[in-house]
Enzyme design. Structure first.
Site, mmCIF file in Angstrom:
data_model
loop_
_atom_site.group_PDB
_atom_site.id
_atom_site.type_symbol
_atom_site.label_atom_id
_atom_site.label_comp_id
_atom_site.label_asym_id
_atom_site.label_seq_id
_atom_site.Cartn_x
_atom_site.Cartn_y
_atom_site.Cartn_z
ATOM 1 N N ASP A 1 55.631 40.353 37.635
ATOM 2 C CA ASP A 1 56.010 41.746 37.441
ATOM 3 C C ASP A 1 57.246 42.247 38.192
ATOM 4 O OD1 ASP A 1 54.134 43.031 35.880
ATOM 5 O OD2 ASP A 1 53.963 44.586 37.423
ATOM 6 N N ASP B 1 48.214 35.374 38.629
ATOM 7 C CA ASP B 1 47.411 36.460 38.040
ATOM 8 C C ASP B 1 47.274 36.400 36.511
ATOM 9 O OD1 ASP B 1 47.064 37.482 40.560
ATOM 10 O OD2 ASP B 1 48.660 38.964 40.391
ATOM 11 N N GLY C 1 43.684 39.271 42.412
ATOM 12 C CA GLY C 1 43.974 40.061 41.226
ATOM 13 C C GLY C 1 43.939 41.531 41.593
ATOM 14 N N ARG C 2 45.091 41.999 42.103
ATOM 15 C CA ARG C 2 45.196 43.397 42.554
ATOM 16 C C ARG C 2 45.050 44.343 41.367
ATOM 17 N NH1 ARG C 2 50.007 43.195 46.366
ATOM 18 N NH2 ARG C 2 50.845 42.283 44.478
ATOM 19 N N GLY D 1 54.989 36.736 44.765
ATOM 20 C CA GLY D 1 53.992 35.791 45.289
ATOM 21 C C GLY D 1 54.247 34.377 44.788
ATOM 22 N N LYS E 1 13.481 37.351 37.645
ATOM 23 C CA LYS E 1 13.253 37.520 39.087
ATOM 24 C C LYS E 1 13.116 36.177 39.816
ATOM 25 C CE LYS E 1 12.991 42.084 39.372
ATOM 26 N NZ LYS E 1 13.783 42.375 38.177
HETATM 27 O O1 F6P Z 1 50.377 38.537 42.481
HETATM 28 C C1 F6P Z 1 49.755 37.462 43.077
HETATM 29 C C2 F6P Z 1 48.810 37.908 44.174
HETATM 30 O O2 F6P Z 1 48.220 36.760 44.731
HETATM 31 C C3 F6P Z 1 47.742 38.920 43.771
HETATM 32 O O3 F6P Z 1 46.658 38.355 43.079
HETATM 33 C C4 F6P Z 1 47.383 39.490 45.100
HETATM 34 O O4 F6P Z 1 46.817 40.759 44.965
HETATM 35 C C5 F6P Z 1 48.704 39.555 45.802
HETATM 36 O O5 F6P Z 1 49.514 38.568 45.196
HETATM 37 C C6 F6P Z 1 48.642 39.340 47.277
HETATM 38 O O6 F6P Z 1 49.923 39.436 47.789
HETATM 39 P P1 F6P Z 1 50.323 39.037 49.287
HETATM 40 O O7 F6P Z 1 50.334 37.538 49.380
HETATM 41 O O8 F6P Z 1 51.674 39.596 49.479
HETATM 42 O O9 F6P Z 1 49.295 39.622 50.188
#
Ligand code: F6P
Length: 325
Positions: free
Chosen positions: A106, A131, A174-175, A14, A214
Site C-alpha cells: 500500500d 498481508d 493484518g492491521r 514491511g 462440549k
Molecule cells: O503490512 C505488513 C505488516 O506485517 C502488517 O501485517 C502489520 O500490521 C504491520 O506490517 C506491522 O508493521 P511493523 O513491522 O512496522 O510493526
C-alpha cells in the site's frame, strides 16, 4: 517512448519473504535486456539520502532462498513532502536512473503514484507484502510463506492445547486485513476466526462456545490483529469473563510471520512478476502494479491496487464454521 537504460530498484514498507527473489529477477531480467540496475537502499529514504548501489549479476547470487530484503526497507516520512520528493528526483537524475521498480504494498504504491504524477519517470510496482491486501493480484509475494509459517506455529500450539485441554487465542498479522487469519483458520482447523472484514466474529465465537459441542478437549481461535475487538489479549479477557471454566491462553505470533525462507510458490511468483516488470517498462508501461490473476500476468493502475476493499470470500468463513463442529 525513450529507451530504458538504468532501472532504479527498491523495496519499501514491511519486508516480505520472496522480496529477494523479486530483486534477483528484476536484476537478471534487466541484464538479459542490456539494461543497468541501480539498487536503492531503504526505499524512498535511500532515494532522498542518495544511498545507491550499482548492481550486477553477482549482486543477486545466492539470495533466491533468503527472507528479508538485501536492499533493506523503511517507511519514509520525508518522501510524503513535495520537498522530499524533489530531492529524490534530483538524486535519481544524477545517477542516470530513468525508470523505477518498487516492491512493496500500500504505502509503496501510494508514494509511487504521487511521484509518477509529479515527475516524468516511468514506475512499475511489484506486490510484496505478507498481508495479501492489494487488488490486481490473486496473491502477493510473501503471503504464501507467511500463512505456512502461521499454520506451522498453530500446529505446535495445538500440541499444548490438546495436552492441557486448553482454549488458545492466537493473533496473526493484518492491521487492516483478515486474509492471513482467513486462510490459516481453515488450514489449522480453527474453532472460529475474527477478522476486521466481518463484524459478527465475536458473537459467532460466543455462540459457538455456548451452544457448540462440549466434549472437545482443545480449541483454537484465530484473530487478526486489526479485528474490531482489539487483539488477542482483549479477546482473551472477554472469553475468560464469559466462560471462566475454559482454561484460556493467548499467543501473539508477531514478526515471526514476516521472516524465513520463501516458499516455492512465493519464489515463482516473485520471479514471474520481476521479469514482467522489466518487460513492462520496455513496453512503455508506467504507474501500474504487476500481479498474477488466474495464472496470467496482470497490470493494475496504482490507484486501483491500493486501499481497495478486498472482498472476503464469505464461503471461507462458512467453511470454518462447518468444519469445526
Ligand atoms: O503490512 C505488513 C505488516 O506485517 C502488517 O501485517 C502489520 O500490521 C504491520 O506490517 C506491522 O508493521 P511493523 O513491522 O512496522 O510493526
Amino acid at each position: 517512448m525513450a529507451e530504458i537504460k538504468n532501472i532504479g530498484l527498491y523495496t519499501s514498507g514491511g519486508d516480505a519473504p520472496g522480496m529477494n527473489a523479486a530483486i534477483r529477477a528484476v536484476v537478471r531480467a534487466a541484464l538479459y535486456y542490456d539494461i543497468q540496475v541501480t539498487g536503492i537502499r531503504r526505499g524512498y529514504e535511500g532515494m532522498i539520502k542518495g544511498d545507491f548501489w550499482p548492481m550486477g549479476r553477482k549482486s543477486v547470487s545466492n539470495i533466491v532462498q533468503r527472507g528479508g530484503t538485501i536492499l533493506k526497507t523503511a517507511r519514509s516520512e520525508q518522501f510524503r513532502t513535495p520537498e522530499g520528493r524533489k530531492i529524490a528526483y534530483e538524486n535519481l537524475q544524477k545517477q542516470g536512473i530513468d525508470a523505477l521498480v518498487g516492491i512493496g504494498g500500500d504505502g509503496t504504491f501510494t508514494g509511487a503514484r504521487v511521484f509518477g504524477h509529479e515527475y516524468d519517470i516511468p514506475i512499475v510496482g511489484l506486490p510484496g507484502t505478507i498481508d495479501n491486501d492489494l487488488a490486481g493480484t490473486d496473491f502477493t509475494i510473501g503471503y504464501d510463506t507467511a500463512i505456512n509459517t502461521v499454520v506451522d506455529a498453530v500446529d505446535k500450539i495445538r500440541d499444548t492445547a490438546e495436552s492441557h485441554d486448553r482454549l488458545f487465542i492466537i493473533e496473526v498479522m493484518g492491521r487492516d486485513s483478515g486474509l492471513i487469519a482467513l486462510r490459516t483458520g481453515i488450514a489449522a482447523g480453527a474453532e472460529a476466526i475474527l477478522i476486521p472484514e466481518n463484524k459478527t466474529g465475536l458473537s459467532g465465537l460466543f455462540d459457538r462456545l455456548e451452544h457448540g459441542r462440549k466434549d472437545k478437549s482443545s480449541r483454537i481461535v484465530i484473530t487478526a490483529e486489526g479485528d474490531d475487538v482489539g487483539g488477542a489479549f482483549e479477546l482473551g479477557r472477554l472469553v475468560t469473563e464469559k466462560f471462566p471454566h475454559y482454561d484460556t491462553r493467548v499467543s501473539i505470533l508477531g514478526h515471526i510471520q514476516r521472516g524465513g525462507k520463501p516458499t516455492c510458490q512465493d519464489r515463482v511468483l516473485a520471479s514471474r512478476v520481476g521479469v514482467a516488470a522489466v518487460e513492462a517498462l520496455r513496453d512503455g508501461r508506467r504507474n501500474e502494479m504487476i500481479g498474477v490473476i488466474h495464472n496470467e500476468i496482470s497490470y493494475t493502475p496504482f490507484e486501483k491496487a491500493i486501499k481497495q476493499k478486498i472482498d472476503i470470500n464469505e464461503k471461507f468463513l462458512k467453511i470454518v464454521e462447518m468444519l469445526s463442529l
